[in-house]
Design a protein around this motif. Structure first.
Motif, PDB file in Angstrom:
ATOM      1  N   GLN A  29      31.621  68.978 -45.014  1.00 21.12           N
ATOM      2  CA  GLN A  29      30.939  69.653 -46.132  1.00 21.12           C
ATOM      3  C   GLN A  29      31.053  68.841 -47.424  1.00 21.12           C
ATOM      4  O   GLN A  29      31.902  67.951 -47.538  1.00 21.12           O
ATOM      5  N   VAL A  30      30.177  69.204 -48.369  1.00 19.19           N
ATOM      6  CA  VAL A  30      30.267  68.627 -49.714  1.00 19.19           C
ATOM      7  C   VAL A  30      30.429  69.774 -50.708  1.00 19.19           C
ATOM      8  O   VAL A  30      29.954  70.885 -50.473  1.00 19.19           O
ATOM      9  N   VAL A  69      26.568  66.545 -56.244  1.00 22.57           N
ATOM     10  CA  VAL A  69      27.747  66.465 -55.365  1.00 22.57           C
ATOM     11  C   VAL A  69      28.948  66.015 -56.197  1.00 22.57           C
ATOM     12  O   VAL A  69      28.879  65.016 -56.918  1.00 22.57           O
ATOM     13  N   LYS A  71      32.285  66.294 -54.637  1.00 18.85           N
ATOM     14  CA  LYS A  71      33.361  65.936 -53.698  1.00 18.85           C
ATOM     15  C   LYS A  71      32.772  65.923 -52.296  1.00 18.85           C
ATOM     16  O   LYS A  71      31.899  66.756 -51.985  1.00 18.85           O
ATOM     17  N   THR A  72      33.243  65.034 -51.448  1.00 14.80           N
ATOM     18  CA  THR A  72      32.742  64.986 -50.067  1.00 14.80           C
ATOM     19  C   THR A  72      33.900  65.114 -49.090  1.00 14.80           C
ATOM     20  O   THR A  72      35.001  64.600 -49.335  1.00 14.80           O
ATOM     21  N   VAL A  76      32.006  63.149 -43.992  1.00  7.06           N
ATOM     22  CA  VAL A  76      30.640  63.075 -44.554  1.00  7.06           C
ATOM     23  C   VAL A  76      30.248  61.614 -44.729  1.00  7.06           C
ATOM     24  O   VAL A  76      30.994  60.823 -45.311  1.00  7.06           O
ATOM     25  N   LEU A  79      26.138  61.433 -47.753  1.00  3.97           N
ATOM     26  CA  LEU A  79      26.084  61.866 -49.161  1.00  3.97           C
ATOM     27  C   LEU A  79      27.296  61.342 -49.911  1.00  3.97           C
ATOM     28  O   LEU A  79      28.353  61.119 -49.327  1.00  3.97           O
ATOM     29  N   LYS A  80      27.118  61.182 -51.235  1.00  2.00           N
ATOM     30  CA  LYS A  80      28.264  60.713 -52.027  1.00  2.00           C
ATOM     31  C   LYS A  80      28.316  61.445 -53.375  1.00  2.00           C
ATOM     32  O   LYS A  80      27.296  62.019 -53.823  1.00  2.00           O
ATOM     33  N   GLU A 102      26.960  69.204 -44.728  1.00  2.00           N
ATOM     34  CA  GLU A 102      26.200  67.970 -44.945  1.00  2.00           C
ATOM     35  C   GLU A 102      24.830  68.055 -44.259  1.00  2.00           C
ATOM     36  O   GLU A 102      23.820  67.622 -44.817  1.00  2.00           O
TER      37      GLU A 102
END
Ligand SMILES: NC(=O)c1ccc[n+]([C@@H]2O[C@H](COP(=O)([O-])OP(=O)(O)OC[C@H]3O[C@@H](n4cnc5c(N)ncnc54)[C@H](OP(=O)(O)O)[C@@H]3O)[C@@H](O)[C@H]2O)c1
Length: 189
Positions: A29-30, A69, A71-72, A76, A79-80, A102
């Motif tokens: 998750q993000v 976003v 935090k990842t 993940v 995504l960043k 994600e």
């Protein structure tokens, strides 16, 4: 964080604007800082306890989030942090932060603002699935859309056009809901 919480099933008076914990994210998750969310018919049904896949109170309503976003999770890869995204959730977007899968979080182009993006996931994914996978629309076909003035209806009209429909016919429940197309006056049935 600040959030709107459904404290019990009922009318709008059960909505409480309050403080709650920032959600934890799992590895896939993000964490998104929410800039905009949407209001869907499904949110109202959830608040009333009438939504087929709704949560039990107390819960934070809201299905769509657009934001950044922050935090990842460890697993993940797509995504960043810092990325502008929109996400589809089971609930929880009437809040400053959401934990989103994600797989259901998508980058948004710079040309699309957060409000437009937040109005997208629930109605666009459902409309696309209905037109492309259920109806299997073919170029030139005529499409009939009931409740055409609603969230799904207005989105399905636009997607039907993009998917190559010939004529798109919409029905609405009252004169007040008639849309006025640029080139053609609405026809009363
Ligand atoms: N499965 C999914 O992924 C998914 C996703 C989004 C929405 N949905 C479902 O799709 C439907 C439409 O959602 P929406 O977001 O487009 O809702 P919306 O914007 O509130 O539009 C709902 C429309 O339904 C008609 N309607 C008929 N009976 C109604 C009633 N008793 N109360 C309110 N509206 C009534 C109204 O149009 P007229 O007055 O013109 O008839 C209204 O404009 C809902 O049932 C929703 O739960 C499913």
């Amino acid at each position: 964080m600040k959030a709107v919480i459904v404290s019990d099933f009922g009318d709008p008076s059960v909505l409480e604007y309050t403080d709650t914990e920032i959600p934890e994210i799992s590895s896939r998750q993000v964490l998104i800082r929410v800039v905009s969310t949407s209001v869907n018919f499904a949110d109202i049904m959830s608040r009333q306890g009438r939504y087929h896949s709704g949560s039990k109170p107390p819960f934070i309503p809201g299905l769509d989030a657009a934001g950044v976003v922050v935090k990842t999770g460890a697993a993940v890869c797509r995504l960043k942090a810092g990325q502008r995204v929109m996400a589809l959730l089971k609930h929880g977007t009437y809040a400053e932060y959401v934990a989103a899968d994600e797989d259901l979080t998508f980058s948004i182009p710079d040309s699309v603002d957060f409000e437009t993006a937040a109005a997208c996931p629930t109605v666009a994914f459902a409309s696309y699935k209905l037109l492309a996978d259920v109806a299997r629309i073919r170029p030139g076909e005529t499409v009939l859309i009931h409740a055409a003035a609603g969230g799904i209806g207005t989105t399905a009209i636009q997607l039907a056009r993009l998917l190559g429909a010939g004529k798109v016919i919409g029905t609405v429940g009252s004169d007040r809901k008639q849309l006025l197309p640029q080139r053609q006056a609405p026809t009363r049935l």
